[in-house]
Design a protein around this motif. Structure first.
Motif, PDB file in Angstrom:
ATOM      1  N   SER A  89      -2.453   2.729  -2.347  1.00  0.00           N
ATOM      2  CA  SER A  89      -3.676   2.120  -2.858  1.00  0.00           C
ATOM      3  C   SER A  89      -4.372   1.331  -1.572  1.00  0.00           C
ATOM      4  O   SER A  89      -3.449   1.215  -0.612  1.00  0.00           O
ATOM      5  CB  SER A  89      -3.590   1.114  -3.983  1.00  0.00           C
ATOM      6  OG  SER A  89      -2.680  -0.006  -3.326  1.00  0.00           O
ATOM      7  N   ARG A  90      -5.166   0.705  -1.603  1.00  0.00           N
ATOM      8  CA  ARG A  90      -5.900   0.179  -0.632  1.00  0.00           C
ATOM      9  C   ARG A  90      -5.669  -1.633  -1.124  1.00  0.00           C
ATOM     10  O   ARG A  90      -5.907  -1.684  -2.365  1.00  0.00           O
ATOM     11  CB  ARG A  90      -7.418  -0.057  -0.518  1.00  0.00           C
ATOM     12  CG  ARG A  90      -8.092  -1.108   0.044  1.00  0.00           C
ATOM     13  CD  ARG A  90      -8.000  -1.398   1.300  1.00  0.00           C
ATOM     14  NE  ARG A  90      -9.180  -0.568   1.954  1.00  0.00           N
ATOM     15  CZ  ARG A  90      -9.301  -0.675   3.560  1.00  0.00           C
ATOM     16  NH1 ARG A  90      -8.690  -1.270   4.058  1.00  0.00           N
ATOM     17  NH2 ARG A  90     -10.216   0.263   3.781  1.00  0.00           N
ATOM     18  N   THR A  91      -4.789  -2.402  -0.723  1.00  0.00           N
ATOM     19  CA  THR A  91      -4.627  -3.797  -1.099  1.00  0.00           C
ATOM     20  C   THR A  91      -5.466  -4.848  -0.303  1.00  0.00           C
ATOM     21  O   THR A  91      -5.613  -4.799   0.856  1.00  0.00           O
ATOM     22  CB  THR A  91      -2.956  -4.204  -0.796  1.00  0.00           C
ATOM     23  OG1 THR A  91      -2.196  -3.305  -1.637  1.00  0.00           O
ATOM     24  CG2 THR A  91      -2.742  -5.319  -1.107  1.00  0.00           C
ATOM     25  N   THR A 128     -13.282   1.647   1.663  1.00  0.00           N
ATOM     26  CA  THR A 128     -11.962   2.395   0.717  1.00  0.00           C
ATOM     27  C   THR A 128     -12.579   3.830   0.052  1.00  0.00           C
ATOM     28  O   THR A 128     -13.614   3.664  -0.333  1.00  0.00           O
ATOM     29  CB  THR A 128     -11.671   1.511  -0.372  1.00  0.00           C
ATOM     30  OG1 THR A 128     -11.049   0.262   0.329  1.00  0.00           O
ATOM     31  CG2 THR A 128     -10.502   2.174  -1.074  1.00  0.00           C
ATOM     32  N   ARG A 134       2.352   1.874  -3.529  1.00  0.00           N
ATOM     33  CA  ARG A 134       1.723   2.004  -4.440  1.00  0.00           C
ATOM     34  C   ARG A 134       0.605   3.131  -4.435  1.00  0.00           C
ATOM     35  O   ARG A 134      -0.209   3.471  -5.045  1.00  0.00           O
ATOM     36  CB  ARG A 134       0.902   0.585  -5.070  1.00  0.00           C
ATOM     37  CG  ARG A 134       1.902  -0.383  -5.532  1.00  0.00           C
ATOM     38  CD  ARG A 134       1.332  -1.746  -6.130  1.00  0.00           C
ATOM     39  NE  ARG A 134       0.201  -1.426  -7.256  1.00  0.00           N
ATOM     40  CZ  ARG A 134       0.309  -1.199  -8.607  1.00  0.00           C
ATOM     41  NH1 ARG A 134       1.597  -1.257  -8.664  1.00  0.00           N
ATOM     42  NH2 ARG A 134      -0.684  -1.058  -9.344  1.00  0.00           N
ATOM     43  N   GLU A 162       0.794  -1.101  -0.026  1.00  0.00           N
ATOM     44  CA  GLU A 162      -0.008   0.054   0.158  1.00  0.00           C
ATOM     45  C   GLU A 162       1.016   1.164   0.080  1.00  0.00           C
ATOM     46  O   GLU A 162       0.663   2.089  -0.665  1.00  0.00           O
ATOM     47  CB  GLU A 162      -0.939   0.065   1.244  1.00  0.00           C
ATOM     48  CG  GLU A 162      -2.102  -1.270   0.937  1.00  0.00           C
ATOM     49  CD  GLU A 162      -2.975  -1.103   2.559  1.00  0.00           C
ATOM     50  OE1 GLU A 162      -4.120  -1.494   2.209  1.00  0.00           O
ATOM     51  OE2 GLU A 162      -2.479  -0.586   3.373  1.00  0.00           O
ATOM     52  N   VAL A 180      -9.479   6.508  -3.657  1.00  0.00           N
ATOM     53  CA  VAL A 180      -8.263   5.681  -3.360  1.00  0.00           C
ATOM     54  C   VAL A 180      -8.358   4.299  -4.522  1.00  0.00           C
ATOM     55  O   VAL A 180      -9.225   3.505  -4.530  1.00  0.00           O
ATOM     56  CB  VAL A 180      -8.178   5.070  -1.727  1.00  0.00           C
ATOM     57  CG1 VAL A 180      -7.362   4.238  -1.460  1.00  0.00           C
ATOM     58  CG2 VAL A 180      -8.313   6.113  -0.763  1.00  0.00           C
ATOM     59  N   PRO A 181      -7.200   4.139  -5.023  1.00  0.00           N
ATOM     60  CA  PRO A 181      -6.926   2.833  -5.819  1.00  0.00           C
ATOM     61  C   PRO A 181      -7.030   1.623  -5.099  1.00  0.00           C
ATOM     62  O   PRO A 181      -6.993   1.566  -3.904  1.00  0.00           O
ATOM     63  CB  PRO A 181      -5.664   3.251  -6.755  1.00  0.00           C
ATOM     64  CG  PRO A 181      -5.584   4.736  -6.207  1.00  0.00           C
ATOM     65  CD  PRO A 181      -5.937   4.958  -5.197  1.00  0.00           C
ATOM     66  N   ILE A 182      -7.527   0.681  -5.733  1.00  0.00           N
ATOM     67  CA  ILE A 182      -7.615  -0.766  -5.127  1.00  0.00           C
ATOM     68  C   ILE A 182      -6.457  -1.595  -5.911  1.00  0.00           C
ATOM     69  O   ILE A 182      -6.851  -1.732  -7.156  1.00  0.00           O
ATOM     70  CB  ILE A 182      -8.851  -1.363  -5.180  1.00  0.00           C
ATOM     71  CG1 ILE A 182      -9.769  -0.600  -4.140  1.00  0.00           C
ATOM     72  CG2 ILE A 182      -8.762  -2.918  -4.853  1.00  0.00           C
ATOM     73  CD1 ILE A 182     -11.239  -1.130  -4.379  1.00  0.00           C
ATOM     74  N   ASP A 183      -5.490  -2.213  -5.268  1.00  0.00           N
ATOM     75  CA  ASP A 183      -4.857  -3.416  -5.880  1.00  0.00           C
ATOM     76  C   ASP A 183      -5.507  -4.822  -5.107  1.00  0.00           C
ATOM     77  O   ASP A 183      -5.453  -4.995  -3.924  1.00  0.00           O
ATOM     78  CB  ASP A 183      -3.433  -3.015  -5.251  1.00  0.00           C
ATOM     79  CG  ASP A 183      -2.504  -2.308  -6.147  1.00  0.00           C
ATOM     80  OD1 ASP A 183      -2.844  -2.312  -7.461  1.00  0.00           O
ATOM     81  OD2 ASP A 183      -2.011  -1.170  -5.463  1.00  0.00           O
TER      82      ASP A 183
END
Length: 292
Positions: free
Chosen positions: A49-51, A87, A47, A44, A91-94
């Motif tokens: 992001s939220r993983t 999330t 990147r 996180e 916020v992007p998600i991985d």
């Protein structure tokens, strides 16, 4: 009179040893859970992001000698949906994904939630994401796979039989010679194919034209391949999927934290360090004055 009240007897030592042996799997599991949390935080931070991980491997933890494994089920979908709901929209998600598949309902719920997330969604596939796993991957804005990773077809399965095979078998016989159960299975097979095909096409319309989405959805669901047919990176790209092979190192690290059961001889062994060039062969050394 000698003091014996606090003395440790052999039987006490035996019970203590048995207690430690019994607690060892639980302690190891807690340590492993902590390392996973640390690895998720590292990904996180790297990147921004939220993983979220959905990894089905057999754990080192066992119950009565039976190792735990898994597939996509309702518990998974509930947990993933909670993570997505927590999330922020910006916020992007991985999503690190490793699974043989599972329940269609659970996979569709996860895929829908990922597709609806406003920020970019990236699905990372270190080794394989088959069946329902592929369905989830198609919901991403980008799929990132290791060069050797694979996806799979999305043809529905009814129990032990592929729906396409049921329909094929029914088509080769006269209807009045078929029993009611077979006719019911054929009817459910048609509905299952239609439902999955329409859902997949809806996911794909976000990334390609309507005609391309419908055609790719048909190819993935009509049973032209066996259900375990591997769709590798090149094949997936040729089909029109947005696939990259730049898998980040933290995703590989996370996979190593979901080990297979211990207690058996490993079938794969190697020196666990990167090799940038072939190792230098060992040359035989000759003493002075000896011919080479």
């Amino acid at each position: 009179m000698p003091a014996t009240e606090n003395a440790m007897y052999p039987l006490d030592l035996l019970w203590l040893l048995l207690l430690l042996i019994g607690l060892q799997p639980t302690i190891q599991q807690q340590i492993l859970a902590g390392r996973r949390t640390h690895a998720i935080h590292a990904m996180e931070r790297q990147r921004g992001s939220r993983t979220i991980t959905l990894i089905h491997r057999r754990e080192t933890f066992t119950f009565l000698g039976i190792p735990f494994g898994g597939f996509i089920d309702i518990d998974d979908s509930e947990a993933v949906l909670r993570a997505i709901e927590m999330t922020g929209k910006q916020v992007p998600i991985d999503f690190v994904l490793h699974t043989p598949g599972g329940l269609v309902l659970a996979a569709e719920q996860i895929a829908s939630a990922l597709a609806d997330h406003p920020a970019p969604v990236t699905v990372h596939v270190p080794h394989y994401a088959l069946s329902g796993g592929t369905l989830i991957a198609l919901a991403a804005d980008q799929i990132v796979m290791s060069p050797s990773a694979v996806l799979g077809p999305l043809d529905p399965q009814l129990g032990e039989y592929p729906s396409a095979s049921i329909l094929s078998a029914v088509a080769q016989k006269e209807t009045n010679k078929l029993d009611d159960k077979t006719l019911i299975l054929a009817d459910v097979s048609r509905k299952a194919q239609t439902q999955v095909r329409e859902f997949v096409a809806e996911l794909l319309r976000r990334q390609m034209s309507d005609a391309q989405a419908v055609e790719l959805a048909r190819m993935l669901t009509d049973g032209r391949w066996t259900h375990d047919y591997p769709i590798d990176v090149k094949h997936g790209q040729a089909l029109g999927m947005k696939i990259s092979t730049e898998l980040p190192d933290p995703a590989r690290v996370l996979m190593r934290l979901y080990p297979q059961p211990r207690g058996r001889r490993p079938s794969v062994e190697y020196i666990p360090v990167p090799y940038g060039a072939p190792p230098e062969p060992e040359r035989r050394r000759h003493g002075p004055g000896r011919a080479r």
